[in-house]
Design a protein around this motif. Structure first.
Motif, PDB file in Angstrom:
ATOM      1  N   LEU A 105       5.508   2.333  -8.232  1.00  0.00           N
ATOM      2  CA  LEU A 105       5.074   2.091  -6.862  1.00  0.00           C
ATOM      3  C   LEU A 105       6.216   1.537  -6.019  1.00  0.00           C
ATOM      4  O   LEU A 105       6.456   2.001  -4.894  1.00  0.00           O
ATOM      5  N   ARG A 117       8.760   4.233  -5.378  1.00  0.00           N
ATOM      6  CA  ARG A 117       8.265   5.174  -4.376  1.00  0.00           C
ATOM      7  C   ARG A 117       8.447   4.612  -2.974  1.00  0.00           C
ATOM      8  O   ARG A 117       8.940   5.291  -2.061  1.00  0.00           O
ATOM      9  N   GLU A 118       8.042   3.370  -2.769  1.00  0.00           N
ATOM     10  CA  GLU A 118       8.127   2.775  -1.441  1.00  0.00           C
ATOM     11  C   GLU A 118       9.576   2.536  -1.021  1.00  0.00           C
ATOM     12  O   GLU A 118       9.902   2.600   0.174  1.00  0.00           O
ATOM     13  N   GLU A 129       6.735  10.010  -6.368  1.00  0.00           N
ATOM     14  CA  GLU A 129       5.312  10.235  -6.093  1.00  0.00           C
ATOM     15  C   GLU A 129       4.619  10.856  -7.309  1.00  0.00           C
ATOM     16  O   GLU A 129       3.521  10.423  -7.695  1.00  0.00           O
ATOM     17  N   VAL A 160      10.693   5.752   0.251  1.00  0.00           N
ATOM     18  CA  VAL A 160      10.127   5.938   1.591  1.00  0.00           C
ATOM     19  C   VAL A 160      10.990   5.216   2.628  1.00  0.00           C
ATOM     20  O   VAL A 160      11.323   5.774   3.682  1.00  0.00           O
ATOM     21  N   GLU A 201      -0.626   6.346 -12.911  1.00  0.00           N
ATOM     22  CA  GLU A 201      -1.894   5.766 -12.458  1.00  0.00           C
ATOM     23  C   GLU A 201      -3.098   6.535 -12.992  1.00  0.00           C
ATOM     24  O   GLU A 201      -4.234   6.102 -12.789  1.00  0.00           O
ATOM     25  N   LYS A 235       0.841  -1.192   0.000  1.00  0.00           N
ATOM     26  CA  LYS A 235       0.000   0.000   0.000  1.00  0.00           C
ATOM     27  C   LYS A 235       0.882   1.250   0.000  1.00  0.00           C
ATOM     28  O   LYS A 235       2.005   1.232   0.483  1.00  0.00           O
ATOM     29  N   ARG A 236       0.320   2.317  -0.526  1.00  0.00           N
ATOM     30  CA  ARG A 236       1.067   3.574  -0.568  1.00  0.00           C
ATOM     31  C   ARG A 236       1.201   4.147   0.837  1.00  0.00           C
ATOM     32  O   ARG A 236       0.222   4.376   1.534  1.00  0.00           O
ATOM     33  N   THR A 237       2.441   4.356   1.265  1.00  0.00           N
ATOM     34  CA  THR A 237       2.715   4.907   2.586  1.00  0.00           C
ATOM     35  C   THR A 237       2.500   6.418   2.570  1.00  0.00           C
ATOM     36  O   THR A 237       2.988   7.097   1.660  1.00  0.00           O
ATOM     37  N   LEU A 248       4.320   8.184 -10.125  1.00  0.00           N
ATOM     38  CA  LEU A 248       3.270   7.193  -9.855  1.00  0.00           C
ATOM     39  C   LEU A 248       1.889   7.786 -10.088  1.00  0.00           C
ATOM     40  O   LEU A 248       1.014   7.135 -10.681  1.00  0.00           O
ATOM     41  N   THR A 249       1.698   9.012  -9.636  1.00  0.00           N
ATOM     42  CA  THR A 249       0.404   9.678  -9.859  1.00  0.00           C
ATOM     43  C   THR A 249       0.131   9.838 -11.349  1.00  0.00           C
ATOM     44  O   THR A 249      -1.006   9.632 -11.814  1.00  0.00           O
TER      45      THR A 249
END
Length: 396
Positions: free
Chosen positions: A372, A375-376, A319, A379, A326, A194-196, A322-323
């Motif tokens: 994704l 991105r993670e 981020e 993070v 998506e 899941k997106r943090t 990914l946006t």
């Protein structure tokens, strides 16, 4: 996975044992040297070793204790305390690195796992196209070459699935190693990622006081304080140590009134006679060690600040990507594939269009998956650099 890795990772356990070992060395570092008990057999004549032949023959029992100059023991204990604290901070820093690596390995397993699902979905699309192609070939609407071309595409997809299965097995093994497992369970799957939430990470200031809470900075700060304690000790080491001793001598009387026992006491001091070639060089060495510790601390502060800013920039980019991916990309490519499949069965489009759209759909899904995962991973890297507490109960 995180709690298992923190509990079982061999490097963490080894560093933790080292930290506990240094903690047990603190008290001995500031303790007095062990006292010395001596038994002296004094003035026995060689011609028979008689005790009652001479007045000065006797047995002396003595106790001596060396006492360092005031302040020396305190500085030695301070040095040991800061050394133990530095190692404890290394444990915390290593835990952060292991958590980061476990999350990264988990994401790699997830990526390989989901890549297999994307290839399977793509295989299903091409397989349906092959079924339609065979029906159309049976009615003479297309050539055999078109059917064979689709079959070749399916073979390529089967090979791609085999390659992904190999990568998945390797990534699972990497994750198992980080978790401290001797062997990994070949069939286990990781849960969906899941997106943090990242707002708190992006807006974190990373002030000087915050940096000093990071275990990497704490480690070097403790090393600096240890060097300062050793520098103070090197100055005190120019001052003498003391030795106190008391003794009791038991004698055999030779004549009446001339064989009394007696007691004695002694005080001695060490003389730094070789200070020019010994203690002075120790002082200079301690001073250079302190300079080195301060420079390493300063360099780590600058480096950590730089790492945080780079990680924030990378996370913000991931981020946005990914946006972007998506957004319309996924829905448009999926819709195009569905339309192409239906149109191919009626002969409105050729097989190349179906295959091209299927490949575009798979590519878009892989792009979103990679975005994704990227991105993670950013993070996880930023969390390891900031001063947030480690959460051992995270599902990862």
């Amino acid at each position: 996975a995180i709690s298992e890795a923190l509990a079982n990772n061999p490097m963490i356990q080894a560093t933790l044992s080292s930290s506990k070992s240094l903690q047990h060395r603190v008290s001995p570092a500031g303790s007095l040297p062990d006292p010395k008990v001596s038994l002296d057999l004094m003035n026995y004549p060689l011609g028979g070793f008689e005790r009652d032949r001479f007045d000065m023959t006797g047995n002396q029992l003595s106790l001596s204790q060396t006492v360092p100059f005031p302040g020396k023991r305190a500085e030695l204990e301070n040095s040991a305390i800061h050394k133990a604290r530095a190692e404890a901070s290394r444990v915390n820093a290593l835990k952060r690195e292991v958590v980061r690596d476990v999350k990264s390995a988990y994401l790699a397993v997830f990526k390989a796992q989901e890549s297999g699902q994307i290839v399977t979905s793509r295989y299903s699309i091409v397989d349906k196209a092959l079924a339609s192609a065979r029906d159309r070939y049976a009615t003479g609407k297309i050539s055999q070459a078109e059917v064979l071309a689709i079959e070749v595409e399916l073979t390529d997809l089967q090979n791609e699935k085999l390659m992904i299965e190999r990568d998945l097995r390797a990534e699972r093994a990497t994750l198992a190693e980080l978790m401290g497992r001797d062997q990994h369970e070949g069939g286990w799957k990781v849960a969906a990622v899941k997106r943090t939430p990242i707002r708190s990470l992006i807006t974190s200031d990373g002030t000087h006081s915050d940096l000093y809470q990071h275990p990497r900075i704490k480690t070097l700060n403790e090393e600096t304080q240890r060097a300062e304690a050793e520098k103070r000790y090197s100055k005190l080491n120019l001052l003498p140590d003391f030795e106190f001793s008391v003794g009791y001598t038991e004698r055999q009387a030779v004549e009446a009134g001339r064989g009394d026992d007696f007691v004695s006491a002694r005080v001695g001091i060490t003389v730094p006679l070789w200070a020019k070639s010994k203690q002075r060089h120790e002082q200079k060495a301690a001073l250079e060690e302190l300079k080195r510790a301060k420079q390493l601390l300063r360099e780590e502060e600058v480096h950590l600040s730089h790492e945080i800013e780079v990680a924030k920039a990378a996370l913000e980019l991931a981020e946005r990507q990914l946006t972007l991916f998506e957004g319309k990309t996924r829905s448009l490519t999926k819709q195009a594939v569905d339309v192409a499949q239906a149109s191919y069965s009626t002969g409105e489009v050729d097989y190349r269009t179906v295959l091209e759209l299927a490949n575009k759909y798979a590519k878009s899904e892989l792009t979103i998956l990679e975005a994704l995962v990227s991105r993670e991973q950013r993070v996880a890297e930023l969390e390891a650099l900031l001063t947030t507490d480690i959460k051992e109960d995270e599902p990862v």
